[in-house]
Design a protein around this motif. Structure first.
Motif, PDB file in Angstrom:
ATOM      1  N   LEU A 187       0.835  -1.198   0.000  1.00 38.25           N
ATOM      2  CA  LEU A 187       0.000   0.000   0.000  1.00 38.25           C
ATOM      3  C   LEU A 187       0.874   1.254   0.000  1.00 38.25           C
ATOM      4  N   THR A 188       0.403   2.297  -0.673  1.00 32.25           N
ATOM      5  CA  THR A 188       1.076   3.582  -0.539  1.00 32.25           C
ATOM      6  C   THR A 188       0.769   4.117   0.853  1.00 32.25           C
ATOM      7  N   THR A 189       1.502   5.114   1.259  1.00 33.69           N
ATOM      8  CA  THR A 189       1.263   5.705   2.576  1.00 33.69           C
ATOM      9  C   THR A 189      -0.168   6.216   2.695  1.00 33.69           C
ATOM     10  N   ARG A 190      -0.669   6.873   1.639  1.00 33.77           N
ATOM     11  CA  ARG A 190      -2.034   7.393   1.654  1.00 33.77           C
ATOM     12  C   ARG A 190      -3.053   6.266   1.749  1.00 33.77           C
ATOM     13  N   GLN A 191      -2.836   5.197   0.985  1.00 33.91           N
ATOM     14  CA  GLN A 191      -3.748   4.051   1.026  1.00 33.91           C
ATOM     15  C   GLN A 191      -3.736   3.399   2.406  1.00 33.91           C
ATOM     16  N   TYR A 192      -2.554   3.340   3.002  1.00 31.61           N
ATOM     17  CA  TYR A 192      -2.404   2.754   4.343  1.00 31.61           C
ATOM     18  C   TYR A 192      -3.181   3.583   5.360  1.00 31.61           C
ATOM     19  N   LYS A 193      -3.064   4.916   5.264  1.00 30.05           N
ATOM     20  CA  LYS A 193      -3.797   5.801   6.170  1.00 30.05           C
ATOM     21  C   LYS A 193      -5.301   5.675   5.971  1.00 30.05           C
ATOM     22  N   ASN A 194      -5.717   5.596   4.724  1.00 29.03           N
ATOM     23  CA  ASN A 194      -7.148   5.457   4.436  1.00 29.03           C
ATOM     24  C   ASN A 194      -7.696   4.165   5.034  1.00 29.03           C
ATOM     25  N   GLY A 197      -8.367   4.708   8.524  1.00 28.93           N
ATOM     26  CA  GLY A 197      -9.265   5.817   8.817  1.00 28.93           C
ATOM     27  C   GLY A 197      -8.554   7.052   9.350  1.00 28.93           C
ATOM     28  N   LEU A 198      -7.336   7.289   8.865  1.00 24.24           N
ATOM     29  CA  LEU A 198      -6.522   8.412   9.339  1.00 24.24           C
ATOM     30  C   LEU A 198      -6.554   9.562   8.349  1.00 24.24           C
ATOM     31  N   THR A 199      -6.314  10.762   8.842  1.00 25.45           N
ATOM     32  CA  THR A 199      -6.186  11.943   7.987  1.00 25.45           C
ATOM     33  C   THR A 199      -4.774  12.496   8.124  1.00 25.45           C
ATOM     34  N   ASN A 200      -4.573  13.356   9.140  1.00 28.34           N
ATOM     35  CA  ASN A 200      -3.248  13.946   9.343  1.00 28.34           C
ATOM     36  C   ASN A 200      -2.436  13.243  10.426  1.00 28.34           C
ATOM     37  N   GLU A 201      -3.022  12.189  11.040  1.00 28.13           N
ATOM     38  CA  GLU A 201      -2.316  11.498  12.114  1.00 28.13           C
ATOM     39  C   GLU A 201      -1.063  10.792  11.589  1.00 28.13           C
ATOM     40  N   ASN A 202      -0.118  10.570  12.493  1.00 25.89           N
ATOM     41  CA  ASN A 202       1.107   9.859  12.145  1.00 25.89           C
ATOM     42  C   ASN A 202       0.789   8.381  11.939  1.00 25.89           C
ATOM     43  N   LEU A 203       1.142   7.843  10.782  1.00 31.83           N
ATOM     44  CA  LEU A 203       0.826   6.445  10.468  1.00 31.83           C
ATOM     45  C   LEU A 203       1.488   5.496  11.453  1.00 31.83           C
ATOM     46  N   LYS A 257       1.735 -16.269   5.625  1.00 28.07           N
ATOM     47  CA  LYS A 257       1.561 -17.652   5.182  1.00 28.07           C
ATOM     48  C   LYS A 257       1.494 -18.592   6.381  1.00 28.07           C
ATOM     49  N   ARG A 258       2.322 -18.282   7.390  1.00 27.53           N
ATOM     50  CA  ARG A 258       2.373 -19.151   8.580  1.00 27.53           C
ATOM     51  C   ARG A 258       1.184 -18.921   9.507  1.00 27.53           C
ATOM     52  N   THR A 259       0.762 -17.673   9.676  1.00 26.10           N
ATOM     53  CA  THR A 259      -0.314 -17.347  10.622  1.00 26.10           C
ATOM     54  C   THR A 259      -1.697 -17.371   9.993  1.00 26.10           C
ATOM     55  N   LYS A 260      -1.727 -17.432   8.659  1.00 22.30           N
ATOM     56  CA  LYS A 260      -3.002 -17.455   7.927  1.00 22.30           C
ATOM     57  C   LYS A 260      -3.839 -16.186   8.145  1.00 22.30           C
ATOM     58  N   LYS A 261      -3.174 -15.054   8.393  1.00 24.38           N
ATOM     59  CA  LYS A 261      -3.900 -13.791   8.519  1.00 24.38           C
ATOM     60  C   LYS A 261      -2.999 -12.630   8.102  1.00 24.38           C
ATOM     61  N   SER A 262      -3.626 -11.539   7.719  1.00 24.51           N
ATOM     62  CA  SER A 262      -2.895 -10.383   7.207  1.00 24.51           C
ATOM     63  C   SER A 262      -2.201  -9.622   8.330  1.00 24.51           C
ATOM     64  N   VAL A 263      -0.976  -9.208   8.058  1.00 25.19           N
ATOM     65  CA  VAL A 263      -0.240  -8.353   8.997  1.00 25.19           C
ATOM     66  C   VAL A 263      -0.807  -6.945   8.974  1.00 25.19           C
ATOM     67  N   ILE A 264      -1.193  -6.509   7.771  1.00 23.17           N
ATOM     68  CA  ILE A 264      -1.717  -5.157   7.607  1.00 23.17           C
ATOM     69  C   ILE A 264      -3.091  -5.070   8.255  1.00 23.17           C
ATOM     70  N   SER A 265      -3.226  -4.158   9.209  1.00 23.58           N
ATOM     71  CA  SER A 265      -4.439  -4.089  10.014  1.00 23.58           C
ATOM     72  C   SER A 265      -5.191  -2.782   9.803  1.00 23.58           C
ATOM     73  N   GLU A 266      -6.503  -2.875   9.852  1.00 20.73           N
ATOM     74  CA  GLU A 266      -7.339  -1.682   9.800  1.00 20.73           C
ATOM     75  C   GLU A 266      -7.348  -0.942  11.137  1.00 20.73           C
ATOM     76  N   ASP A 271      -8.294   1.802  18.558  1.00 24.67           N
ATOM     77  CA  ASP A 271      -8.594   0.381  18.735  1.00 24.67           C
ATOM     78  C   ASP A 271      -7.607  -0.273  19.696  1.00 24.67           C
ATOM     79  N   PHE A 272      -6.321   0.107  19.578  1.00 23.41           N
ATOM     80  CA  PHE A 272      -5.303  -0.467  20.447  1.00 23.41           C
ATOM     81  C   PHE A 272      -5.557  -0.075  21.901  1.00 23.41           C
ATOM     82  N   PHE A 273      -5.940   1.192  22.134  1.00 25.77           N
ATOM     83  CA  PHE A 273      -6.213   1.655  23.495  1.00 25.77           C
ATOM     84  C   PHE A 273      -7.379   0.872  24.102  1.00 25.77           C
ATOM     85  N   GLN A 274      -8.417   0.642  23.301  1.00 29.26           N
ATOM     86  CA  GLN A 274      -9.581  -0.105  23.792  1.00 29.26           C
ATOM     87  C   GLN A 274      -9.197  -1.522  24.153  1.00 29.26           C
TER      88      GLN A 274
END
Length: 281
Positions: A187-194, A197-203, A257-266, A271-274
């Motif tokens: 993903l590009t940085t912009r796509q990653y932020k999108n 759900g980020l705008t100006n926050e630090n990725l 491949k080993r964990t059967k799930k994506s590293v890239i997270s929404e 969410d982490f604080f919760q």
């Protein structure tokens, strides 16, 4: 530049932003007016600044005071809004136009803020300690903070290496960062932020520990390849950045491949604080 600092003067907040390229602080003029004129509400401070600006223009004040730069800063409602800001020199000149018994203490406060930043430049450990406290206050876990602080150091080493190779800070660094991000995450940085759900926050402040580690791996690998290949042109630096990112990308795919799930997270910082909060219950 990002609005990522809140300074306090007599327990009242002053929104600030540090410009790494210019090496100077920018302060919210409305917040300064609120402090110096004892305004209880931001609207009152905004009205005061609007009238003061009109008076300064009528008096033929230097455009340095009346045509201020604007930055997006977090308002009382939590939204990012364009805000008039001033550097230290502009603020000191503005203070002269605001009759207030707090003027002299405020000048001393400005000097202490500047001294703090200079000391951090001389002794980076002080900046790391301040960052640690800031992240703790925001609710991040100590495990995540340890990775984040290490990532900051890795990022600094990469920026230093790029500067040694003639890469210009600002746009060129942003382009190379985008190349690395796309190469390891897909993903590009912009796509990653999108995605998050980020705008100006630090990725990076919104990455999981694993995302941080892989991003750090990509940047550290890019630094080492650059030192070996010694790229001379911007295009050569892009090739190196892509190579460093791809190596971290291969690691990401092996993990998935080993964990059967994506590293890239929404998930983002909220969410982490919760999650931390629920685990602590």
């Amino acid at each position: 530049m990002e609005d990522k600092n809140i300074q306090l003067f007599e327990n009242k907040r002053i929104r600030t932003s540090w410009d790494e390229e210019k090496q100077e602080w920018f302060f919210s003029i409305v917040d300064v007016c609120a402090v110096l004129t004892d305004q209880s509400a931001q609207r009152g401070a905004s009205n005061y600044w609007a009238k003061l600006k009109e008076r300064l223009k009528a008096e033929g004040a230097n455009e340095l005071l009346t045509n201020c730069q604007q930055l997006k800063m977090t308002s009382e409602d939590g939204k990012k809004r364009l805000t008039d800001v001033a550097n230290t020199e502009q603020l000191l000149r503005l203070i002269q136009s605001i009759p207030s018994p707090k003027a002299e203490p405020f000048k001393l406060w400005l000097a202490s803020i500047g001294k703090e930043r200079i000391n951090e430049t001389i002794d980076p450990e002080q900046a790391i300690e301040r960052a640690l406290v800031t992240y703790l206050n925001k609710g991040y876990s100590r495990e995540w903070i340890n990775q984040r602080l290490q990532a900051i150091q890795v990022r600094k080493e990469l920026i230093d290496e790029w500067e040694n190779r003639g890469v210009k800070t600002g746009v060129e660094c942003a382009v190379l960062t985008d190349v690395i991000t796309k190469a390891w995450s897909g993903l590009t940085t912009r796509q990653y932020k999108n995605l998050k759900g980020l705008t100006n926050e630090n990725l990076r402040d919104n990455m999981s520990t694993l995302e941080l580690v892989l991003n750090m791996l990509a940047e550290a690998t890019t630094t080492e390849i650059s030192k070996k290949d010694e790229p001379q042109t911007f295009e050569e630096n892009k090739q190196v950045a892509r190579s460093g990112g791809k190596m971290a990308g291969n690691t990401r795919r092996n993990i998935e491949k080993r964990t059967k799930k994506s590293v890239i997270s929404e998930k983002n910082a909220i969410d982490f604080f919760q999650l931390i909060s629920r685990d602590g219950e």
